[in-house]
Enzyme design. Structure first.
Site, mmCIF file in Angstrom:
data_model
loop_
_atom_site.group_PDB
_atom_site.id
_atom_site.type_symbol
_atom_site.label_atom_id
_atom_site.label_comp_id
_atom_site.label_asym_id
_atom_site.label_seq_id
_atom_site.Cartn_x
_atom_site.Cartn_y
_atom_site.Cartn_z
ATOM 1 N N THR A 147 -7.451 -20.541 -9.927
ATOM 2 C CA THR A 147 -8.549 -21.353 -10.287
ATOM 3 C C THR A 147 -9.691 -20.379 -10.566
ATOM 4 O OG1 THR A 147 -9.999 -23.307 -10.062
ATOM 5 C CG2 THR A 147 -9.379 -22.182 -8.040
ATOM 6 N N LEU A 179 -14.415 -33.144 -18.868
ATOM 7 C CA LEU A 179 -14.382 -33.555 -20.155
ATOM 8 C C LEU A 179 -13.576 -34.977 -20.437
ATOM 9 C CD1 LEU A 179 -15.311 -33.288 -23.249
ATOM 10 C CD2 LEU A 179 -13.676 -31.490 -23.703
ATOM 11 N N GLN A 197 -7.148 -20.314 -13.556
ATOM 12 C CA GLN A 197 -7.378 -21.180 -14.842
ATOM 13 C C GLN A 197 -8.741 -21.710 -14.661
ATOM 14 O OE1 GLN A 197 -4.268 -24.000 -17.036
ATOM 15 N NE2 GLN A 197 -4.719 -24.724 -15.149
ATOM 16 N N VAL A 214 -21.814 -29.642 -3.508
ATOM 17 C CA VAL A 214 -22.911 -28.468 -3.192
ATOM 18 C C VAL A 214 -22.512 -27.514 -4.073
ATOM 19 C CG1 VAL A 214 -23.625 -26.824 -1.567
ATOM 20 C CG2 VAL A 214 -23.147 -29.252 -0.803
ATOM 21 N N SER A 242 -14.963 -25.829 -2.425
ATOM 22 C CA SER A 242 -14.543 -26.614 -1.694
ATOM 23 C C SER A 242 -13.326 -26.382 -0.970
ATOM 24 C CB SER A 242 -14.224 -27.904 -3.022
ATOM 25 O OG SER A 242 -12.872 -27.324 -3.708
ATOM 26 N N ASN A 289 7.932 -33.392 -5.897
ATOM 27 C CA ASN A 289 8.249 -34.371 -4.968
ATOM 28 C C ASN A 289 7.437 -35.579 -5.264
ATOM 29 O OD1 ASN A 289 5.611 -33.616 -4.107
ATOM 30 N ND2 ASN A 289 6.024 -33.600 -1.932
ATOM 31 N N LYS A 329 -6.907 -21.960 -2.621
ATOM 32 C CA LYS A 329 -6.579 -21.017 -3.806
ATOM 33 C C LYS A 329 -6.720 -19.648 -3.428
ATOM 34 C CE LYS A 329 -4.999 -23.883 -6.983
ATOM 35 N NZ LYS A 329 -3.686 -23.972 -7.416
ATOM 36 N N TYR A 347 -10.420 -27.441 -1.281
ATOM 37 C CA TYR A 347 -9.306 -27.264 -2.130
ATOM 38 C C TYR A 347 -9.599 -25.834 -2.957
ATOM 39 C CZ TYR A 347 -7.726 -26.444 -7.037
ATOM 40 O OH TYR A 347 -7.536 -25.763 -8.229
ATOM 41 N N HIS A 348 -10.612 -25.367 -3.423
ATOM 42 C CA HIS A 348 -10.826 -24.223 -4.303
ATOM 43 C C HIS A 348 -10.594 -22.995 -3.145
ATOM 44 C CE1 HIS A 348 -13.024 -26.387 -7.341
ATOM 45 N NE2 HIS A 348 -12.462 -25.654 -7.997
HETATM 46 P P1 NAD Z 1 -1.344 -32.344 -10.940
HETATM 47 O O1 NAD Z 1 -1.716 -32.858 -9.683
HETATM 48 O O2 NAD Z 1 -1.352 -33.411 -12.129
HETATM 49 O O3 NAD Z 1 0.333 -31.701 -10.692
HETATM 50 C C1 NAD Z 1 0.619 -31.146 -9.518
HETATM 51 C C2 NAD Z 1 2.044 -31.614 -9.252
HETATM 52 O O4 NAD Z 1 2.610 -30.971 -8.301
HETATM 53 C C3 NAD Z 1 2.355 -32.935 -9.096
HETATM 54 O O5 NAD Z 1 3.394 -33.511 -9.834
HETATM 55 C C4 NAD Z 1 2.634 -33.125 -7.448
HETATM 56 O O6 NAD Z 1 3.421 -34.252 -7.337
HETATM 57 C C5 NAD Z 1 3.408 -31.877 -7.200
HETATM 58 N N1 NAD Z 1 3.168 -31.300 -6.040
HETATM 59 C C6 NAD Z 1 2.061 -31.210 -5.178
HETATM 60 N N2 NAD Z 1 2.389 -30.910 -4.123
HETATM 61 C C7 NAD Z 1 3.929 -30.795 -3.828
HETATM 62 C C8 NAD Z 1 4.605 -30.268 -2.956
HETATM 63 N N3 NAD Z 1 4.154 -30.181 -1.743
HETATM 64 N N4 NAD Z 1 6.060 -30.213 -3.357
HETATM 65 C C9 NAD Z 1 6.447 -30.593 -4.516
HETATM 66 N N5 NAD Z 1 5.456 -31.089 -5.404
HETATM 67 C C10 NAD Z 1 4.164 -30.974 -5.328
HETATM 68 O O7 NAD Z 1 -2.153 -30.958 -11.266
HETATM 69 P P2 NAD Z 1 -2.307 -30.300 -12.605
HETATM 70 O O8 NAD Z 1 -3.544 -30.620 -13.019
HETATM 71 O O9 NAD Z 1 -1.037 -30.265 -13.346
HETATM 72 O O10 NAD Z 1 -2.462 -28.683 -11.831
HETATM 73 C C11 NAD Z 1 -1.419 -27.972 -11.780
HETATM 74 C C12 NAD Z 1 -1.977 -26.646 -11.032
HETATM 75 O O11 NAD Z 1 -3.051 -25.880 -11.983
HETATM 76 C C13 NAD Z 1 -2.622 -26.783 -9.698
HETATM 77 O O12 NAD Z 1 -2.040 -25.646 -8.837
HETATM 78 C C14 NAD Z 1 -4.009 -26.730 -9.964
HETATM 79 O O13 NAD Z 1 -4.752 -26.184 -8.907
HETATM 80 C C15 NAD Z 1 -4.068 -25.763 -11.315
HETATM 81 N N6 NAD Z 1 -5.158 -25.946 -11.975
HETATM 82 C C16 NAD Z 1 -5.415 -27.172 -12.628
HETATM 83 C C17 NAD Z 1 -6.555 -27.126 -13.488
HETATM 84 C C18 NAD Z 1 -6.975 -28.560 -14.117
HETATM 85 O O14 NAD Z 1 -8.050 -28.754 -14.985
HETATM 86 N N7 NAD Z 1 -6.000 -29.638 -14.033
HETATM 87 C C19 NAD Z 1 -7.410 -26.205 -13.771
HETATM 88 C C20 NAD Z 1 -7.257 -25.001 -13.040
HETATM 89 C C21 NAD Z 1 -6.211 -25.040 -12.464
HETATM 90 N N1 USQ Z 2 -19.092 -33.021 -13.226
HETATM 91 C C1 USQ Z 2 -20.021 -33.622 -13.652
HETATM 92 N N2 USQ Z 2 -19.797 -34.854 -13.864
HETATM 93 C C2 USQ Z 2 -18.411 -35.529 -13.666
HETATM 94 C C3 USQ Z 2 -17.342 -34.719 -13.162
HETATM 95 C C4 USQ Z 2 -17.910 -33.500 -12.911
HETATM 96 O O1 USQ Z 2 -21.160 -33.239 -13.890
HETATM 97 O O2 USQ Z 2 -18.425 -36.841 -13.961
HETATM 98 C C5 USQ Z 2 -19.155 -31.524 -12.785
HETATM 99 C C6 USQ Z 2 -19.015 -30.986 -11.562
HETATM 100 O O3 USQ Z 2 -19.790 -31.097 -10.732
HETATM 101 C C7 USQ Z 2 -18.406 -29.695 -11.806
HETATM 102 C C8 USQ Z 2 -18.070 -29.622 -13.180
HETATM 103 O O4 USQ Z 2 -18.228 -30.810 -13.757
HETATM 104 O O5 USQ Z 2 -19.708 -28.971 -11.990
HETATM 105 C C9 USQ Z 2 -16.416 -29.537 -13.418
HETATM 106 O O6 USQ Z 2 -15.846 -30.364 -12.274
HETATM 107 P P1 USQ Z 2 -14.391 -30.922 -12.660
HETATM 108 O O7 USQ Z 2 -14.010 -32.198 -11.712
HETATM 109 O O8 USQ Z 2 -14.225 -31.203 -14.044
HETATM 110 O O9 USQ Z 2 -13.689 -29.777 -12.064
HETATM 111 P P2 USQ Z 2 -13.369 -28.890 -10.728
HETATM 112 O O10 USQ Z 2 -13.873 -29.924 -9.504
HETATM 113 O O11 USQ Z 2 -14.057 -27.715 -10.738
HETATM 114 O O12 USQ Z 2 -11.841 -28.909 -10.684
HETATM 115 C C10 USQ Z 2 -10.953 -28.868 -11.843
HETATM 116 C C11 USQ Z 2 -9.531 -28.891 -11.412
HETATM 117 C C12 USQ Z 2 -9.072 -27.883 -10.437
HETATM 118 C C13 USQ Z 2 -9.301 -26.750 -11.178
HETATM 119 C C14 USQ Z 2 -10.787 -26.416 -11.650
HETATM 120 C C15 USQ Z 2 -11.197 -25.164 -12.302
HETATM 121 O O13 USQ Z 2 -9.241 -30.398 -10.786
HETATM 122 O O14 USQ Z 2 -7.828 -27.939 -10.054
HETATM 123 O O15 USQ Z 2 -9.079 -25.701 -10.072
HETATM 124 O O16 USQ Z 2 -11.182 -27.525 -12.654
HETATM 125 S S1 USQ Z 2 -12.573 -24.443 -12.005
HETATM 126 O O17 USQ Z 2 -13.585 -25.551 -12.393
HETATM 127 O O18 USQ Z 2 -12.769 -23.174 -12.972
HETATM 128 O O19 USQ Z 2 -12.552 -24.191 -10.509
#
Ligand code: NAD
Ligand code: USQ
Length: 413
Positions: free
Chosen positions: A144, A239, A208, A327, A179, A32, A185, A181-182
Site C-alpha cells: 500500500t 470516493l 497500491q 490521526v 494504522s 476462505n 504491510k 493495518y498499514h
Molecule cells: P477485500 O477485503 O475485498 O478482499 C480480500 C480477500 O482476501 C477477501 O476475499 C478475503 O476473504 C480474503 N482473505 C483475507 N484473509 C484471508 C485468509 N487468511 N485466508 C484466505 N483468504 C483471506 O480487499 P481488497 O480491497 O480486494 O484488497 C485486496 C488487497 O489489496 C489487500 O491486500 C489490500 O491491502 C490491497 N489494497 C487494496 C486497496 C483498495 O483500495 N481496496 C488499496 C491498496 C491496497
Molecule cells: N476519508 C474521508 N472521509 C471518508 C473516508 C475517508 O475524509 O468518509 C479520508 C481518510 O481520512 C483518509 C483518506 O480519505 O485520509 C483515504 O481513506 P480511505 O478509507 O479511502 O482509504 P485508506 O484507509 O487509506 O485505505 C484504503 C484501502 C487500503 C489501502 C489504502 C491505500 O482500504 O486497503 O491500503 O486505501 S493508501 O491510502 O494509499 O494507503
C-alpha cells in the site's frame, strides 16, 4: 501463465481473477470467504448484490467457456496453503488475501492483533510455501502507498539514495504507516525483502493507492459477476463512499480539513498492473517495488468532483467537514513517483467526468440498499476500544450495540 490469486473473492481479487482468465491465463482462486464474515460481524453489506463465489464461477464459465479453479482455505493455515501451492504449481502468486481496512484494525486490541496475525502470518506462510514447493514462482504482493505515510519530501518507488557522513547507499524508503493495518504491510515488506535476499525468491511489492470503481469489462458481462462496492465507514473507501452518500442525499463526510492527499486508481488499472507485474517478473533474489496509482487527489478535491457530478444529475450535494477520527496530517506536501508500471506499458484510466457519472449511476441504481446510518465514523484512532467479544468472525456486531438488529437481519437472510 499459471496464476494463483489469493483473496480472489474480494474487491480487487475478483476483478483480477476474471481479467487474467479472460486474457488466457490459467487461474486458481484461493480464499476462505472471511471478508463476507466481516460484513456479518459489522452488520453491513456491499452496495452491489454480490453472489456466492461458486455461483460467480459457474456464470463465468457459462459466458466464456473458461474455468477458474477454486481452493477454499485460510492462508494462515500452512498445511492448506502449502498443498495448494504444491498442487497448482503457479508461475505467479498474486497475494491479495489480507485484512485491508485501516478502521477495522483500529477497532480494539483484538482487531489490531487479528489484522497483524492474519496479514503477517499469511504472507510468511506463502514465502515458506514458495521456498519449499515453487521456488521459481514470482510473488506479486499487494502492498500500500500508506506504508510511506506523508513525508515532507518526494516519495520514491520503494528505495531512496541517501548520503550520510560522506557515504552513499540505496536503502528502503522510510516507512511511516498510519494504522495497525498499514503497519502490517510494512512488516510484510520487510519479511519479503529478507526472503528474497536469503532464499533468492523473486517478488514485486505493488504499493497500491486507494482503488475506486467497480465495473470492469469482465464483471459487466452479467449481474451475477458483479463486484463489491463498499460504502460503510469501515470498509468503504473514500470516493466510493462519497458517491453512495451523494446518491441518498447524505452530506459528504470529509474528515477534518480534507487536505489529506493520496494516490488513486481505477479498478481497471489494478487488474492491468497485476498482469504487467506477472508477465514481467522480478529476477531471482530481486525485491522490486512499484507504486501502483495513477493520479493523486486530496479528499476535498474528490468531494468537489462528486458535487459537480451530482449537479449534472440534478442532485444537490452538500459537503460536511466532520472531526477527523484518524490521526493523520490534514494538510501536507505529497508528491509520489509512479512511473515504473507506466514504463512497462500501463495506459491509465484517469478519473474523468464520464467515469464519475458512471460511478454515480451505480450508486443511484442500488441506492435502495444503502443504509445511511453506516456513513458516520465510529472507529476512533485516538481511542481504540478494549476487546468487545471473545471470538472473531462471529456474526455478533463489534462496533456498537445499535448495529445488533441489522447484523441479525443479515444473518437471517
Ligand atoms: P477485500 O477485503 O475485498 O478482499 C480480500 C480477500 O482476501 C477477501 O476475499 C478475503 O476473504 C480474503 N482473505 C483475507 N484473509 C484471508 C485468509 N487468511 N485466508 C484466505 N483468504 C483471506 O480487499 P481488497 O480491497 O480486494 O484488497 C485486496 C488487497 O489489496 C489487500 O491486500 C489490500 O491491502 C490491497 N489494497 C487494496 C486497496 C483498495 O483500495 N481496496 C488499496 C491498496 C491496497
Ligand atoms: N476519508 C474521508 N472521509 C471518508 C473516508 C475517508 O475524509 O468518509 C479520508 C481518510 O481520512 C483518509 C483518506 O480519505 O485520509 C483515504 O481513506 P480511505 O478509507 O479511502 O482509504 P485508506 O484507509 O487509506 O485505505 C484504503 C484501502 C487500503 C489501502 C489504502 C491505500 O482500504 O486497503 O491500503 O486505501 S493508501 O491510502 O494509499 O494507503
Amino acid at each position: 501463465m499459471r496464476i494463483a490469486v489469493l483473496g480472489g473473492d474480494g474487491y480487487c481479487g475478483w476483478a483480477t481473477a476474471l481479467y487474467l482468465s479472460h486474457r488466457g491465463h490459467d487461474v486458481a482462486i484461493i480464499d476462505n470467504f472471511i471478508r463476507r464474515q466481516w460484513d456479518f460481524e459489522l452488520g453491513v453489506q456491499t452496495l452491489t448484490p454480490i453472489r456466492p463465489l461458486p455461483e460467480r464461477l459457474r456464470a463465468w464459465n457459462a459466458h466464456t467457456g473458461k474455468s477458474i479453479e477454486l481452493l477454499i482455505g485460510d492462508v494462515t493455515d500452512y498445511e492448506f496453503l502449502a498443498e495448494a501451492i504444491r498442487e497448482f504449481r503457479p508461475d505467479s502468486a498474486v497475494h491479495f488475501a489480507e485484512q485491508r481496512s485501516a478502521p477495522y484494525s483500529m477497532i480494539d486490541r483484538r482487531h489490531a492483533a487479528f489484522t497483524q496475525v492474519n496479514n503477517v502470518v499469511g504472507t510468511l506462510n506463502l514465502l515458506f510455501a514458495l521456498r519449499e514447493f515453487a521456488h521459481d514462482c514470482h510473488l506479486v504482493k499487494l502492498g500500500t502507498m500508506g506504508e510511506y505515510g506523508t513525508p515532507n519530501i518526494d516519495i520514491e518507488e520503494g528505495y531512496i539514495e541517501i548520503e550520510h557522513n560522506g557515504r552513499k547507499d540505496v536503502l528502503p524508503y522510510p516507512k511511516q504507516a498510519g494504522s495497525f493495518y498499514h503497519l502490517s504491510k510494512v512488516h510484510d515488506s520487510h519479511n519479503i525483502m529478507f526472503c528474497c535476499k536469503a532464499w533468492k525468491l523473486r517478488a514485486t511489492d505493488l504499493n497500491q493507492g486507494v482503488v475506486y470503481g467497480t465495473v470492469t469489462e469482465e464483471t459487466a458481462l452479467d449481474e451475477v459477476l458483479i463486484n463489491r462496492f463498499d460504502y460503510d465507514e469501515v470498509f468503504g473507501t473514500v470516493l466510493n463512499r462519497f458517491c453512495a452518500q451523494a446518491a441518498v442525499g447524505h452530506p459528504l463526510t470529509v474528515y477534518g480539513k480534507g487536505g489529506q492527499t493520496r494516490g488513486f486508481l481505477d479498478i481497471r488499472d489494478t487488474v492491468r498492473c497485476v498482469e504487467i507485474a506477472c508477465t514481467h517478473p522480478a529476477a531471482p533474489g530481486e525485491f522490486r517495488v512499484f507504486n501502483q496509482f495513477t493520479e493523486q487527489f486530496s479528499v476535498l478535491d474528490l468531494a468537489h468532483k462528486v458535487e459537480a457530478a451530482g449537479k449534472k444529475m440534478g442532485i444537490a450535494v452538500q459537503i460536511d467537514h466532520i472531526p477527523d477520527p484518524r490521526v493523520e496530517a490534514e494538510a501536507h506536501y505529497y508528491n509520489a513517483k509512479h512511473s515504473r508500471l507506466i514504463d512497462l506499458g500501463l495506459q491509465p484510466h484517469y478519473l474523468s467526468d464520464s467515469l464519475l457519472d458512471s460511478l454515480m449511476n451505480i450508486a443511484m441504481e442500488y441506492r435502495d440498499r444503502i443504509d445511511a446510518s453506516l456513513f458516520l465514523p465510529q472507529v476512533n484512532w485516538r481511542n481504540p476500544r478494549n476487546d468487545r467479544h471473545r471470538q472473531l468472525g462471529s456474526t455478533k456486531p463489534s462496533i456498537s450495540e445499535e448495529r445488533r438488529p441489522r447484523a441479525r437481519a443479515l444473518a437471517d437472510d
